[in-house]
Motif scaffolding. Structure first.
Motif, PDB file in Angstrom:
ATOM      1  N   LYS A 167       0.935  -1.221   0.063  1.00 61.02           N
ATOM      2  CA  LYS A 167      -0.140  -0.035  -0.018  1.00 61.02           C
ATOM      3  C   LYS A 167       0.894   1.265  -0.139  1.00 61.02           C
ATOM      4  N   TRP A 168       1.984   1.178   0.666  1.00 58.37           N
ATOM      5  CA  TRP A 168       2.767   2.232   0.880  1.00 58.37           C
ATOM      6  C   TRP A 168       3.550   2.667  -0.473  1.00 58.37           C
ATOM      7  N   GLU A 169       3.693   1.569  -1.349  1.00 57.36           N
ATOM      8  CA  GLU A 169       4.464   1.722  -2.567  1.00 57.36           C
ATOM      9  C   GLU A 169       3.280   2.521  -3.362  1.00 57.36           C
ATOM     10  N   ARG A 340      22.593   2.460   8.510  1.00 55.88           N
ATOM     11  CA  ARG A 340      23.577   1.232   9.308  1.00 55.88           C
ATOM     12  C   ARG A 340      22.424   0.147   9.470  1.00 55.88           C
ATOM     13  N   CYS A 341      21.323   0.500   9.855  1.00 55.32           N
ATOM     14  CA  CYS A 341      20.261  -0.863  10.101  1.00 55.32           C
ATOM     15  C   CYS A 341      19.887  -1.298   8.710  1.00 55.32           C
ATOM     16  N   ARG A 342      19.580  -0.580   7.755  1.00 61.14           N
ATOM     17  CA  ARG A 342      19.525  -1.373   6.461  1.00 61.14           C
ATOM     18  C   ARG A 342      20.597  -2.214   6.143  1.00 61.14           C
ATOM     19  N   GLU A 343      21.966  -1.677   6.333  1.00 66.24           N
ATOM     20  CA  GLU A 343      22.936  -2.511   5.839  1.00 66.24           C
ATOM     21  C   GLU A 343      22.902  -3.849   6.456  1.00 66.24           C
ATOM     22  N   GLU A 344      22.626  -3.755   7.859  1.00 61.12           N
ATOM     23  CA  GLU A 344      22.560  -5.136   8.831  1.00 61.12           C
ATOM     24  C   GLU A 344      21.633  -6.032   8.424  1.00 61.12           C
ATOM     25  N   VAL A 345      20.112  -5.173   8.024  1.00 58.71           N
ATOM     26  CA  VAL A 345      19.388  -6.375   7.790  1.00 58.71           C
ATOM     27  C   VAL A 345      19.456  -7.012   6.506  1.00 58.71           C
ATOM     28  N   ARG A 473      12.540  -1.914   2.044  1.00 61.41           N
ATOM     29  CA  ARG A 473      11.597  -1.298   0.772  1.00 61.41           C
ATOM     30  C   ARG A 473      11.643   0.045   0.775  1.00 61.41           C
ATOM     31  N   PHE A 474      11.900   0.958   1.972  1.00 62.32           N
ATOM     32  CA  PHE A 474      11.804   2.354   1.832  1.00 62.32           C
ATOM     33  C   PHE A 474      12.847   3.208   2.396  1.00 62.32           C
ATOM     34  N   GLU A 475      13.328   4.636   1.972  1.00 62.29           N
ATOM     35  CA  GLU A 475      14.019   5.187   2.663  1.00 62.29           C
ATOM     36  C   GLU A 475      13.045   6.281   3.399  1.00 62.29           C
ATOM     37  N   PHE A 476      13.107   6.440   4.614  1.00 68.00           N
ATOM     38  CA  PHE A 476      12.135   7.492   5.469  1.00 68.00           C
ATOM     39  C   PHE A 476      13.092   8.736   5.454  1.00 68.00           C
ATOM     40  N   ALA A 477      12.144   9.743   5.132  1.00 73.79           N
ATOM     41  CA  ALA A 477      12.911  11.234   5.620  1.00 73.79           C
ATOM     42  C   ALA A 477      11.472  11.962   6.118  1.00 73.79           C
ATOM     43  N   LEU A 478      12.087  13.116   6.735  1.00 73.73           N
ATOM     44  CA  LEU A 478      11.061  13.741   7.593  1.00 73.73           C
ATOM     45  C   LEU A 478      10.214  14.769   6.586  1.00 73.73           C
ATOM     46  N   HIS A 499       4.052  12.197   9.961  1.00 77.87           N
ATOM     47  CA  HIS A 499       3.938  12.333   8.407  1.00 77.87           C
ATOM     48  C   HIS A 499       5.622  12.086   8.183  1.00 77.87           C
ATOM     49  N   LEU A 500       5.684  11.154   7.319  1.00 83.89           N
ATOM     50  CA  LEU A 500       7.030  11.010   6.719  1.00 83.89           C
ATOM     51  C   LEU A 500       6.854  10.887   5.085  1.00 83.89           C
ATOM     52  N   ARG A 501       8.051  11.084   4.357  1.00 87.70           N
ATOM     53  CA  ARG A 501       8.212  10.953   3.033  1.00 87.70           C
ATOM     54  C   ARG A 501       8.790   9.725   2.834  1.00 87.70           C
ATOM     55  N   LEU A 502       8.384   8.867   1.791  1.00 84.55           N
ATOM     56  CA  LEU A 502       8.866   7.482   1.488  1.00 84.55           C
ATOM     57  C   LEU A 502       9.507   7.376   0.244  1.00 84.55           C
ATOM     58  N   LYS A 503      10.761   6.770   0.023  1.00 86.23           N
ATOM     59  CA  LYS A 503      11.292   6.827  -1.129  1.00 86.23           C
ATOM     60  C   LYS A 503      11.521   5.017  -1.284  1.00 86.23           C
ATOM     61  N   PRO A 504      11.029   4.640  -2.542  1.00 88.89           N
ATOM     62  CA  PRO A 504      10.971   3.212  -2.663  1.00 88.89           C
ATOM     63  C   PRO A 504      12.327   2.889  -3.098  1.00 88.89           C
ATOM     64  N   LEU A 505      12.856   1.491  -2.522  1.00 89.93           N
ATOM     65  CA  LEU A 505      14.419   1.234  -2.607  1.00 89.93           C
ATOM     66  C   LEU A 505      14.507  -0.024  -3.470  1.00 89.93           C
ATOM     67  N   HIS A 506      13.479  -0.947  -3.435  1.00 95.46           N
ATOM     68  CA  HIS A 506      13.391  -2.024  -4.340  1.00 95.46           C
ATOM     69  C   HIS A 506      14.679  -2.812  -4.054  1.00 95.46           C
ATOM     70  N   LEU A 507      14.950  -3.166  -2.769  1.00 95.93           N
ATOM     71  CA  LEU A 507      16.244  -3.755  -2.433  1.00 95.93           C
ATOM     72  C   LEU A 507      15.911  -5.598  -2.085  1.00 95.93           C
ATOM     73  N   ALA A 508      14.576  -5.474  -1.654  1.00 92.81           N
ATOM     74  CA  ALA A 508      13.985  -6.899  -1.448  1.00 92.81           C
ATOM     75  C   ALA A 508      14.033  -7.486  -2.743  1.00 92.81           C
ATOM     76  N   SER A 509      14.101  -9.143  -2.494  1.00 90.08           N
ATOM     77  CA  SER A 509      14.039  -9.866  -3.644  1.00 90.08           C
ATOM     78  C   SER A 509      12.913  -9.869  -4.089  1.00 90.08           C
ATOM     79  N   GLY A 510      12.707  -9.982  -5.336  1.00 92.14           N
ATOM     80  CA  GLY A 510      11.408  -9.802  -6.011  1.00 92.14           C
ATOM     81  C   GLY A 510      10.541  -8.649  -5.876  1.00 92.14           C
ATOM     82  N   LYS A 511      10.943  -7.848  -5.517  1.00 90.10           N
ATOM     83  CA  LYS A 511      10.389  -6.457  -5.225  1.00 90.10           C
ATOM     84  C   LYS A 511      10.624  -5.343  -6.260  1.00 90.10           C
TER      85      LYS A 511
END
Length: 511
Positions: A167-169, A340-345, A473-478, A499-511
């Motif tokens: 839905k966020w996409e 850093r969290c994204r790199e870890e996951v 799935r997303f980069e989050f910004a204020l 309220h946040l701004r979301l930028k899709p990253l499409h890092l996850a497999s199949g997304k």
């Protein structure tokens, strides 16, 4: 003649009734005054902020920014200070680890002056019970949170989160910020419906959405009632529009719970359904409750069953909604920690698109960031107890039995004598070395002691899975034009949403 006598008798009856009401009102006032005197005398050695002659501190507490106001009082009055909601309800408001330990390492009951307001809604469940009955229910419910039961829930969290992120996409394509809180709330409720009731993957029904709105309404009404001393009397409260609205929302929540329980009980009468449940990979929370028996072999009554389900549904989705939403806000506020969290996951997940049980223990940095966000934005900012016996504090002061305690978790977590640079987001506070040297009662997002939150492992597991998938799935910004305005509403919310701004990253497999 008969009508005259009848009129005289009715007149006398009216006078007697009026007199009785006045006497009862007078006795009630005397009782309140005596109790106020007892509470005030108990807190005599604790200085505090000035009080309004009628409202006490209630007007200050109701204002926007009240949480940070209490933090400023904590700087001014070390350890604790009196907190009056009106003239008759006074708590010792504590926010220091040794003070917290003195009270919360014991099993004192929840303060009835606050938690009795819950009874109409969630009944006598684990949240409000005390004494042997609380111990019995705690023992019955504990198997529902064993790791063997929690393991399969990871797949549930994955599925519900993917549905929200899809839905966020769509929303992200509009290239503008949006409020994430409501979507996270629906996702958390969807997960909980599946974990509690074994609900399928069809998503929330219209009835479920009505339940979500009813619970949201109830938390708002409850907070307003706690802060408004004129609503503390049940008789007066039920006569007000506020009270009638509360009863309507309670009925909505009860109808939902009752229907689900009825459906499950009916299904269990069917042999095929019983076989299906036994062959399932896991039991859901309702199955465990329906099968729970005390040492005498007695099951939970229908009222007890509904109370525990309503308690778990409220505490299990509202608190995680708050925790996840404020965590994502922190990630937007601190992009270096987000990266850093994204790199870890990403490293943990590899080419998979969903997490497994064994992955949760590997999320070291993400877990530290979650804990730091729980420190700054605790989902439950304040909890209350009533002392069943006297307590002596570390500085020599004491309180007698019957005294009321407010543990202000938000102020405790920002206590500058415990947390250096307490307003700074620093996940390294939660390295094993730093945790080992810190007071065990300095960090209490799930309370502490024997009455700590029974579902804290469930909540932490859900937060890890959901936040990790969000960051993949997303980069989050204020949104600098809509900063959140903190507001306690039983849980920690934002008055204007998050309220946040979301930028899709499409890092996850199949997304």
């Amino acid at each position: 003649m008969l009508s005259v006598l009848l009129s005289l008798n009715l007149s006398h009856l009216g006078l007697w009734a009026s007199g009785l009401i006045l006497v009862l009102g007078f006795l009630k006032l005397i009782r309140l005054l005596l109790r106020r005197q007892m509470l005030a005398r108990a807190m005599d050695s604790f200085p505090g902020p000035p009080t309004h002659w009628l409202f006490g501190h209630a007007l200050e507490i109701q204002k926007t920014g009240s949480l940070d106001k209490v933090v400023s009082w904590a700087h001014q009055f070390p350890y604790a200070h009196p907190l009056w909601l009106g003239q008759f309800l006074g708590f010792l408001n504590i926010y220091e680890p040794d003070y917290a330990k003195a009270v919360y390492s014991r099993g004192d009951p929840k303060a009835a002056d606050v938690y009795d307001f819950f009874l109409q809604w969630i009944g006598k469940g684990l949240l409000v019970l005390h004494g042997p009955k609380w111990y019995e229910h705690r023992k019955l419910l504990t198997p529902g949170f064993h790791y063997d039961v929690l393991k399969p829930y990871v797949a549930v969290f994955n599925n519900s989160t993917h549905a929200m992120l899809d839905k966020w996409e769509e929303k992200a394509r509009e290239d503008k910020s949006f409020d994430i809180f409501c979507d996270v709330g629906h996702m958390a409720l969807d997960s909980l419906m599946k974990c509690t009731f074994g609900k399928g993957n069809s998503g929330l029904s219209h009835r479920d959405n009505s339940y979500y709105l009813a619970v949201s309404d109830l938390t708002l009404l409850m907070q307003q009632r706690i802060e408004s001393f004129q609503y503390h009397n049940d008789f007066i409260y039920w006569l007000t529009p506020h009270g009638r609205r509360f009863l309507r929302a309670c009925q909505e929540a009860h109808d939902h719970t009752d229907q689900v329980i009825r459906e499950r009980k009916a299904a269990l009468q069917d042999e095929k359904e019983q076989e299906k449940i036994q062959n399932r990979r896991h039991l859901d929370f309702l199955d465990i409750l329906l099968g729970a028996r005390d040492e005498s072999g007695i099951k939970l009554s229908d009222a007890e069953l509904r109370a525990e389900v309503d308690t778990f549904m409220f505490e299990g989705h509202d608190t995680t909604t708050s925790g996840i939403s404020w965590f994502l806000y922190c990630m937007a506020l601190y992009p270096e920690h987000q990266s850093r969290c994204r790199e870890e996951v990403c490293e943990i997940l590899g080419d998979r698109d969903s997490f497994q049980w064994d992955d949760l223990g590997k999320m070291t940095y993400l877990t530290m960031c979650i804990k730091e966000s729980l420190r700054l934005y605790p989902p439950v900012p304040q909890v209350y107890r009533q002392l069943s016996k006297p307590v002596n504090f570390v500085d020599g002061r004491s309180l007698p039995a019957g005294s009321l305690i407010s543990l202000h978790i938000y102020a405790l977590h920002r206590n500058s004598s415990v947390w250096s640079d307490s307003e700074v987001f620093d996940p390294l506070r939660f390295t094993p070395e730093n945790v080992a040297t810190r007071h065990p009662f300095a960090f209490m997002p799930f309370s502490a002691g024997p009455r700590n939150c029974i579902g804290q492992q469930f909540a932490m597991n859900e937060m890890k899975v959901v936040t990790a998938l969000c960051l993949l799935r997303f980069e989050f910004a204020l949104d600098p034009l809509q900063p959140p305005i903190k507001m306690p509403q039983l849980i920690l919310r934002s008055k204007n949403g998050i309220h946040l701004r979301l930028k899709p990253l499409h890092l996850a497999s199949g997304k």
